[in-house]
Design a protein around this motif. Structure first.
Motif, PDB file in Angstrom:
ATOM      1  N   SER A  24       0.830  -1.204   0.000  1.00 27.98           N
ATOM      2  CA  SER A  24       0.000   0.000   0.000  1.00 27.98           C
ATOM      3  C   SER A  24       0.867   1.258   0.000  1.00 27.98           C
ATOM      4  O   SER A  24       0.537   2.248  -0.663  1.00 27.98           O
ATOM      5  CB  SER A  24      -0.933   0.005   1.208  1.00 27.98           C
ATOM      6  N   LEU A  25       1.984   1.218   0.759  1.00 32.16           N
ATOM      7  CA  LEU A  25       2.905   2.360   0.770  1.00 32.16           C
ATOM      8  C   LEU A  25       3.507   2.585  -0.610  1.00 32.16           C
ATOM      9  O   LEU A  25       3.672   3.731  -1.051  1.00 32.16           O
ATOM     10  CB  LEU A  25       4.019   2.116   1.794  1.00 32.16           C
ATOM     11  N   LEU A  26       3.836   1.492  -1.291  1.00 29.34           N
ATOM     12  CA  LEU A  26       4.367   1.592  -2.652  1.00 29.34           C
ATOM     13  C   LEU A  26       3.338   2.220  -3.586  1.00 29.34           C
ATOM     14  O   LEU A  26       3.666   3.105  -4.385  1.00 29.34           O
ATOM     15  CB  LEU A  26       4.772   0.203  -3.156  1.00 29.34           C
ATOM     16  N   CYS A  27       2.087   1.780  -3.447  1.00 26.16           N
ATOM     17  CA  CYS A  27       1.011   2.335  -4.279  1.00 26.16           C
ATOM     18  C   CYS A  27       0.810   3.822  -3.991  1.00 26.16           C
ATOM     19  O   CYS A  27       0.600   4.626  -4.906  1.00 26.16           O
ATOM     20  CB  CYS A  27      -0.294   1.578  -4.034  1.00 26.16           C
ATOM     21  N   CYS A  28       0.884   4.200  -2.705  1.00 27.26           N
ATOM     22  CA  CYS A  28       0.740   5.607  -2.323  1.00 27.26           C
ATOM     23  C   CYS A  28       1.878   6.448  -2.904  1.00 27.26           C
ATOM     24  O   CYS A  28       1.666   7.585  -3.341  1.00 27.26           O
ATOM     25  CB  CYS A  28       0.719   5.742  -0.806  1.00 27.26           C
ATOM     26  N   ALA A  29       3.079   5.887  -2.909  1.00 25.85           N
ATOM     27  CA  ALA A  29       4.233   6.599  -3.472  1.00 25.85           C
ATOM     28  C   ALA A  29       4.051   6.819  -4.973  1.00 25.85           C
ATOM     29  O   ALA A  29       4.367   7.892  -5.500  1.00 25.85           O
ATOM     30  CB  ALA A  29       5.517   5.806  -3.205  1.00 25.85           C
ATOM     31  N   ILE A  30       3.528   5.803  -5.663  1.00 24.27           N
ATOM     32  CA  ILE A  30       3.280   5.917  -7.107  1.00 24.27           C
ATOM     33  C   ILE A  30       2.196   6.960  -7.378  1.00 24.27           C
ATOM     34  O   ILE A  30       2.317   7.798  -8.279  1.00 24.27           O
ATOM     35  CB  ILE A  30       2.876   4.553  -7.693  1.00 24.27           C
ATOM     36  N   ILE A  31       1.110   6.898  -6.577  1.00 19.27           N
ATOM     37  CA  ILE A  31       0.018   7.872  -6.730  1.00 19.27           C
ATOM     38  C   ILE A  31       0.531   9.290  -6.474  1.00 19.27           C
ATOM     39  O   ILE A  31       0.205  10.227  -7.211  1.00 19.27           O
ATOM     40  CB  ILE A  31      -1.130   7.541  -5.750  1.00 19.27           C
ATOM     41  N   ASN A  32       1.343   9.438  -5.433  1.00 21.30           N
ATOM     42  CA  ASN A  32       1.923  10.744  -5.108  1.00 21.30           C
ATOM     43  C   ASN A  32       2.789  11.256  -6.254  1.00 21.30           C
ATOM     44  O   ASN A  32       2.729  12.437  -6.619  1.00 21.30           O
ATOM     45  CB  ASN A  32       2.753  10.633  -3.833  1.00 21.30           C
ATOM     46  N   TYR A  33       3.575  10.364  -6.842  1.00 21.91           N
ATOM     47  CA  TYR A  33       4.458  10.730  -7.960  1.00 21.91           C
ATOM     48  C   TYR A  33       3.662  11.207  -9.155  1.00 21.91           C
ATOM     49  O   TYR A  33       3.965  12.245  -9.767  1.00 21.91           O
ATOM     50  CB  TYR A  33       5.309   9.514  -8.333  1.00 21.91           C
ATOM     51  N   LEU A  38       1.514  15.694 -12.330  1.00 20.10           N
ATOM     52  CA  LEU A  38       0.460  16.293 -13.150  1.00 20.10           C
ATOM     53  C   LEU A  38       0.158  17.722 -12.716  1.00 20.10           C
ATOM     54  O   LEU A  38      -0.118  18.598 -13.556  1.00 20.10           O
ATOM     55  CB  LEU A  38      -0.817  15.440 -13.063  1.00 20.10           C
ATOM     56  N   PHE A  39       0.195  17.981 -11.399  1.00 20.30           N
ATOM     57  CA  PHE A  39      -0.134  19.310 -10.893  1.00 20.30           C
ATOM     58  C   PHE A  39       1.011  20.296 -11.058  1.00 20.30           C
ATOM     59  O   PHE A  39       0.781  21.476 -11.297  1.00 20.30           O
ATOM     60  CB  PHE A  39      -0.532  19.227  -9.409  1.00 20.30           C
ATOM     61  N   THR A  40       2.234  19.813 -10.903  1.00 11.91           N
ATOM     62  CA  THR A  40       3.386  20.714 -10.984  1.00 11.91           C
ATOM     63  C   THR A  40       4.010  20.733 -12.378  1.00 11.91           C
ATOM     64  O   THR A  40       4.763  21.643 -12.711  1.00 11.91           O
ATOM     65  CB  THR A  40       4.465  20.302  -9.962  1.00 11.91           C
ATOM     66  N   GLY A  41       3.715  19.730 -13.188  1.00 15.46           N
ATOM     67  CA  GLY A  41       4.316  19.623 -14.506  1.00 15.46           C
ATOM     68  C   GLY A  41       5.728  19.088 -14.462  1.00 15.46           C
ATOM     69  O   GLY A  41       6.409  19.006 -15.482  1.00 15.46           O
ATOM     70  N   ASP A  42       6.186  18.741 -13.265  1.00 12.77           N
ATOM     71  CA  ASP A  42       7.542  18.227 -13.092  1.00 12.77           C
ATOM     72  C   ASP A  42       7.471  16.891 -12.340  1.00 12.77           C
ATOM     73  O   ASP A  42       7.220  16.847 -11.137  1.00 12.77           O
ATOM     74  CB  ASP A  42       8.380  19.231 -12.289  1.00 12.77           C
ATOM     75  N   PHE A  43       7.699  15.797 -13.071  1.00 19.48           N
ATOM     76  CA  PHE A  43       7.602  14.474 -12.448  1.00 19.48           C
ATOM     77  C   PHE A  43       8.812  14.157 -11.572  1.00 19.48           C
ATOM     78  O   PHE A  43       8.857  13.115 -10.925  1.00 19.48           O
ATOM     79  CB  PHE A  43       7.432  13.400 -13.524  1.00 19.48           C
ATOM     80  N   ASN A  44       9.792  15.063 -11.579  1.00 17.42           N
ATOM     81  CA  ASN A  44      10.930  14.912 -10.681  1.00 17.42           C
ATOM     82  C   ASN A  44      10.751  15.732  -9.404  1.00 17.42           C
ATOM     83  O   ASN A  44      11.644  15.825  -8.572  1.00 17.42           O
ATOM     84  CB  ASN A  44      12.235  15.343 -11.371  1.00 17.42           C
ATOM     85  N   HIS A  55      -2.960  12.236   8.082  1.00 17.87           N
ATOM     86  CA  HIS A  55      -3.804  11.068   8.365  1.00 17.87           C
ATOM     87  C   HIS A  55      -4.236  10.324   7.103  1.00 17.87           C
ATOM     88  O   HIS A  55      -4.671   9.183   7.174  1.00 17.87           O
ATOM     89  CB  HIS A  55      -5.067  11.495   9.129  1.00 17.87           C
ATOM     90  N   LEU A  56      -4.123  10.997   5.962  1.00 14.74           N
ATOM     91  CA  LEU A  56      -4.683  10.453   4.728  1.00 14.74           C
ATOM     92  C   LEU A  56      -4.063   9.116   4.341  1.00 14.74           C
ATOM     93  O   LEU A  56      -4.767   8.175   3.965  1.00 14.74           O
ATOM     94  CB  LEU A  56      -4.514  11.473   3.588  1.00 14.74           C
ATOM     95  N   MET A  57      -2.737   9.007   4.456  1.00 17.05           N
ATOM     96  CA  MET A  57      -2.066   7.769   4.055  1.00 17.05           C
ATOM     97  C   MET A  57      -2.471   6.609   4.949  1.00 17.05           C
ATOM     98  O   MET A  57      -2.730   5.497   4.463  1.00 17.05           O
ATOM     99  CB  MET A  57      -0.546   7.944   4.079  1.00 17.05           C
ATOM    100  N   ILE A  58      -2.565   6.849   6.261  1.00 20.14           N
ATOM    101  CA  ILE A  58      -2.960   5.781   7.182  1.00 20.14           C
ATOM    102  C   ILE A  58      -4.398   5.355   6.922  1.00 20.14           C
ATOM    103  O   ILE A  58      -4.736   4.161   7.036  1.00 20.14           O
ATOM    104  CB  ILE A  58      -2.792   6.237   8.649  1.00 20.14           C
TER     105      ILE A  58
END
Length: 284
Positions: A24-33, A38-44, A55-58
């Motif tokens: 789930s943490l891996l999935c959250c990291a991918i979603i965050n990336y 998409l919002f910043t235009g910079d995937f780095n 609290h959102l991640m938990i």
């Protein structure tokens, strides 16, 4: 060998829980990336969408746990040939449940805090460098804090420990041993020694609730009640930006009130058991 495998099967749900959290943490990291890119235009970008909502991640992690362990628990119950029909939670039972639950909550909180005051008085070095590991629970959105601590987490934890683990354990050993094991594991995952003490004692109570009512719903309800009280008290303490110095007499009184409530509960339960025996003799 078969017995050893059976005993190890009790740990299996806990190992599986760690795997679920990691995935789930891996999935959250991918979603965050993806979302931050998409919002910043910079995937780095190192933007963390979970940073402002701690609290959102938990909530996401424990929601996944709740779904998976609910399915697992239902499957175990469905395949249980020795299953006893659940007792309906009529108003009378709910009153007794609250009497027992609040009695234990008052007793445990009072007794443990009295013990901590004694330790702090004679062995202050034990608390000198200790960081309050629960502060993060009271930060951020109040709604998310309640959703995480008082709703989602109790459901997930009860399904894991009083659901799957307790069910597997009591299938291969006496209930009282199974209950102690699941409560110990419940305490261990909290890691902090003080939290672990609370968790172990509450774990014993919640396990007893499952046995008494043949249902996991009462233990979830009591767990929610206990956590809700904790969140509200903690949020209030944080809002006044100071530590509330609770006097010694309060913890003594709380402990005594808890003891009285438990004495009343067991007296009523004993009377009900006697009445049930009398009714059965009359019917027979």
């Amino acid at each position: 060998m078969k017995r050893i495998i059976n005993y190890l099967s009790i740990i299996k749900p806990l190992v599986f829980l760690i795997v679920i959290y990691m995935f789930s943490l891996l999935c959250c990291a991918i979603i965050n990336y993806i979302i931050s890119g998409l919002f910043t235009g910079d995937f780095n970008s190192e933007t963390d969408i979970f940073e402002n909502q701690p609290h959102l991640m938990i909530i996401i992690l424990n929601s996944n746990v709740s779904i998976i362990y609910f399915i697992w628990y239902r499957k175990l119950i469905k395949n249980d040939k020795t299953k006893i029909e659940s007792k309906s939670l009529i108003l009378k039972n709910i009153k007794l449940l609250l009497l027992l639950g609040l009695g234990v909550i008052f007793l445990v909180n009072g007794a443990v805090n009295l013990l901590l005051m004694v330790i702090n008085k004679f062995f202050p070095f034990c608390f000198g460098s200790r960081i309050n590991v629960t502060n993060y629970i009271y930060e951020g959105s109040f709604i998310l804090s309640i959703l995480r601590t008082a709703i989602i987490s109790p459901i997930a934890e009860e399904l894991v420990f009083r659901g799957v683990i307790l069910k597997k354990a009591k299938d291969i050993m006496p209930f009282y041993v199974a209950n102690i094991i699941q409560a110990l594991l419940f305490g261990i995952i909290h890691m902090d020694p003080i939290q672990a003490t609370y968790a172990f004692l509450y774990g014993l109570l919640f396990g007893y609730m499952v046995l008494k009512y043949q249902s996991i719903i009462p233990s979830i309800a009591l767990h929610m009640l206990n956590n809700t009280i904790g969140v509200i008290f903690g949020r209030y303490q944080n809002s006044v930006n100071t530590s509330i110095d609770v006097p010694l007499w309060f913890w003594i009184l709380l402990t005594l009130v808890g003891c009285c409530m438990l004495i009343i509960y067991f007296y009523i339960a004993k009377c009900e058991k006697k009445n049930l025996v009398v009714q059965e003799k009359i019917i027979s």
